[in-house]
Enzyme design. Structure first.
Site: not given
Length: 260
Positions: A11, A13
């Site tokens: 991932d 953010d």
């Protein structure tokens, strides 16, 4: 002790960075993977940015990344439609990342409601007229697709409406639920796994947010590594019916596990 994996889905953010802030351990982790030639892909629900823009942001934060290591919900959406109906006509809400992905896959973007698909991605210039056209398109029988169901997104001002919130306007008005492409849905994850070309038992998903990142791994039977650098806390994930496979303070701790 953590299992050694042959590849990682990561991932952005809350895991690699927080808005425009660096997260300690992120650059070091990618450096470790590159040094040991361990494949990895960045998997993001952000449909507004092109992979080159995502890679540039990572590089600006000291993370060694290339565009071909980035899988966006826009790319996964475009591939999904192109596989299902090559050359389809589309009415879209969204940014340049989505528009470019669709056109690169030879899909025809139109500015009216007489289309094969209505596609909604995060559109920060959304208007009533755009929502009206999308609604009419779905009512006319267009297949309804949304890049991701995130109802809010973190910005400098706080949590602002996300793509799921915009999508819900059309969904509520038409009574039609869209096909969601991004995390935690399997479509984007299966695309990333296809690119890696490995058995899912050899891959782990790394992320901070349980409801998107960790669930996305669980939904495709991939082990999950939760990092406590973003939204979901250790207490949050431990209270879930299916907790992540592992949880670490940050990616520096993951490196230590890999070096054991």
């Amino acid at each position: 002790m953590m299992k050694q994996y042959k590849a990682y889905l990561i991932d952005l953010d809350g895991t690699m960075y927080k808005g425009n802030e660096k997260i300690d351990g992120a650059a070091q982790f990618i450096e470790y993977l590159n040094k040991h030639q361990i494949p990895h892909l960045f998997v993001t629900n952000n449909s507004t940015k092109e992979p080159t823009e995502v890679a540039e942001k990572l590089k600006a934060m000291g993370v060694d990344a290339t565009a071909d290591e980035v899988v966006t919900s826009a790319l996964a959406t475009a591939e999904y439609i192109a596989d299902e109906q090559p050359g389809a006509s589309i009415y879209m809400l969204g940014g340049s990342g989505l528009e470019k992905a669709l056109t690169q896959h030879h899909l025809k973007i139109k500015d009216d409601e007489y289309v094969d698909y209505v596609v909604i991605g995060l559109d920060e210039a959304v208007t009533y007229e755009k929502l009206a056209t999308a609604t009419l398109g779905v009512r006319n029988g267009a297949k309804f697709i949304s890049t991701n169901k995130d109802v809010s997104i973190p910005k400098e001002r706080g949590f602002l409406p996300g793509n799921g919130a915009i999508t819900s306007v059309v969904s509520v008005s038409t009574g039609v639920e869209p096909i969601f492409i991004g995390k935690p849905e399997p479509i984007i994850m299966n695309k990333a796994l296809e690119i890696l070309g490995l058995d899912r038992s050899e891959v782990a998903m790394i992320g901070d947010l349980y409801d998107t990142d960790i669930l996305s791994g669980i939904n495709v039977d991939v082990d999950t590594i939760h990092v406590q650098t973003g939204v979901s806390t250790l207490d949050d994930v431990n209270q879930k019916a299916t907790p992540p496979t592992y949880s670490f303070k940050d990616l520096n701790e993951v490196i230590k596990e890999l070096e054991i």
